[in-house]
Write an enzyme that holds these catalytic residues in place. Sequence first.
Site, PDB file in Angstrom:
ATOM      1  N   ASP A  26       4.116  -2.647   0.376  1.00  0.00           N
ATOM      2  CA  ASP A  26       3.716  -1.451   1.116  1.00  0.00           C
ATOM      3  C   ASP A  26       2.719  -1.868   2.195  1.00  0.00           C
ATOM      4  O   ASP A  26       1.736  -2.556   1.901  1.00  0.00           O
ATOM      5  CB  ASP A  26       3.083  -0.446   0.154  1.00  0.00           C
ATOM      6  N   TYR A  31       0.958   3.574  10.223  1.00  0.00           N
ATOM      7  CA  TYR A  31       0.892   4.033  11.610  1.00  0.00           C
ATOM      8  C   TYR A  31      -0.380   3.526  12.295  1.00  0.00           C
ATOM      9  O   TYR A  31      -0.339   3.043  13.440  1.00  0.00           O
ATOM     10  CB  TYR A  31       0.896   5.569  11.667  1.00  0.00           C
ATOM     11  N   ARG A  63     -11.476   6.380   6.780  1.00  0.00           N
ATOM     12  CA  ARG A  63     -11.480   6.944   5.430  1.00  0.00           C
ATOM     13  C   ARG A  63     -12.868   6.873   4.787  1.00  0.00           C
ATOM     14  O   ARG A  63     -13.151   7.622   3.853  1.00  0.00           O
ATOM     15  CB  ARG A  63     -10.443   6.219   4.571  1.00  0.00           C
ATOM     16  N   ASP A 118       7.472   2.026   5.884  1.00  0.00           N
ATOM     17  CA  ASP A 118       6.418   1.075   5.531  1.00  0.00           C
ATOM     18  C   ASP A 118       6.544   0.471   4.142  1.00  0.00           C
ATOM     19  O   ASP A 118       5.663  -0.257   3.697  1.00  0.00           O
ATOM     20  CB  ASP A 118       5.048   1.754   5.654  1.00  0.00           C
ATOM     21  N   GLU A 119       7.636   0.754   3.424  1.00  0.00           N
ATOM     22  CA  GLU A 119       7.793   0.220   2.079  1.00  0.00           C
ATOM     23  C   GLU A 119       9.135  -0.477   1.943  1.00  0.00           C
ATOM     24  O   GLU A 119      10.141  -0.059   2.530  1.00  0.00           O
ATOM     25  CB  GLU A 119       7.683   1.336   1.039  1.00  0.00           C
TER      26      GLU A 119
END
Length: 602
Positions: A26, A31, A63, A118-119
């Site tokens: 992952d 983005y 974050r 994305d995985e």
Amino acid sequence: MESSSSSCYNHSSVSSDHPKSIIHIDVDCFYAQVEMVRKPELRSLPLGIQQKNIVVTSNYEARKYGIKKCMLVTDALKVCPSLKLLNGEDLHNYRTASNNIFAALLHWKCPVEKLGMDENFIDVTNLVEERVKNGGDGFSLVGHVYSEPMSECICGCHTRLKVASQIASEMRKKLFDELGFTTCAGIAHNKLLAKLICPLHKPNDQTTIYPEHGASFMSTLQSVRAIPSIGSKTTEALISQKIVTVSDLQQVSVDVLKKHFSSDMAVRLKNLSLGEDNTPVKQTGKPQSIGLEDSFKTVSVKSEVEERFATLLQRLLVLVREDGRIPVSLRVTLRKKDVKRLCSHRESRQCQVSPSIFTINNGTPTVTEVGQQKLMTSIMRLFNKLIDLSKPFHLTLVGLAFTKFQERMTGRGSIVNYLMNDISVQSVLNITNDCDTSASSMDYSAASPSSSTTTDLSDAEVEPSPKKPKKVNWIAKKRCLSKGEVASPSKLRVSELRLNSRELEKVSELRLNSRDRSLTPRASPAKEISDTDTMKDVSDAGNCDDCPSYVDKEVFNALPDEMQQELKAMWKNPSNSELPRSSPRNMNKAKPNTILKYFVHK
């Protein structure tokens, strides 16, 4: 971490055989990281990716301030006034990065299955087996482990997963060194555990879980919705039975689940709750559809809808150029808002697209302005079918997608390209001239990208038939293919008869499939031929002593007798080898069924 005192070979819910080694990779804050790779100066800034009025994702710097996924932009700026926002509605750069990551993972020559952008799942089972055989017993685990095992599994899965962790580390290093992306990875004996254990040590790290700890790890999940295969409706049904956590699902019996779900579904839910999953990693190919959507608060004017469709079409054609295939079907999707019921629902319509709209430049399908106008006409025609313009309408989403494709065939100068029947053509290959009606004597294969006889219809003017291609039922007919029963070629037009033996073989094979007809011998259109004359003609035609040097005698003798005679006549009188051009006066006159009718370009 939670430990277990039982080994995997005596655990009640786990089989003693765990042959597979699965890696789930992952990409961290995908983005945002794509933008940071493009603009390294953004790495030290709190960065958010905005779509409409929502922050869909952010980097880890943002974050720290409390920025979360799908937070409103206004709320995000309140908690982090210095947040750098970038518009992420154009997915072109993200798709490109996703494809580059996928291509890099193919380096290990293992099945790779994409999951979103994305995985990726990678089945490294065979690669692990090779390394175990060649590397002895000195293997160490790379990264974190969910829980250390109390004893070794008798199937040897512990060693294999350690090797898989080394391969996962190599993959992550390659993605960072070559593409600049940091990733996290999960390593397990099945896809379910590999995916769920992957984010345990985010970002930029990896975790391995052994089979005997699967059930105990699953019991830590606070919602059944956390299991990837369980959707919202199933979650609601489980909650209605007071099954909220995965631990609740583990404790309920299969018989109770069967009262509310089908038998297969009940067993599957139970297995998933225990960390058991036998889903294979399927190699990802090209997508079956390519589409884009644009959502908004509301649109109620046709001209504005048309503008949004035009913008989507421009972006969609970029994706088609990157894909390389030629679309043959177009779908329009609308999401209508029902003012009375205060809800929205989707409706779709699709139509066929003529392949002639697309032209190939340097191997890339492109569309002229005229072609784009034709596509817009088709789009608005579908829109008019979905919307009653005599009444007010309110849309909250419009979407465009190409849903069917054909692969272009290389070698356009080949004679095979003239043998066309429809967008999908059933090719009959390796047909021997034997009286054998068994299935093993015939090899049926549909025209496909991997077929050696893929039909190129990019220049066809007629839209493809919506019906499925007919398949010749050779076995049911129980007919033998004798020389006299080979059908004449259909739709074959070339400017000059210069056939080598390989091309003649392809013609002999493919023209049998150029239409779905019975294999009855052709009668002469001019007159009936007596048995004596027929025997004489066959004898004369089979003699190819005076054939040109470039003609393969064996192939020539395999042609129908009528062809042999006309070919020999043409070789003897080359000046008569061209047919007169058709004129309006003789357009409706019956034409003789001659070989020149099929082989000479008008």
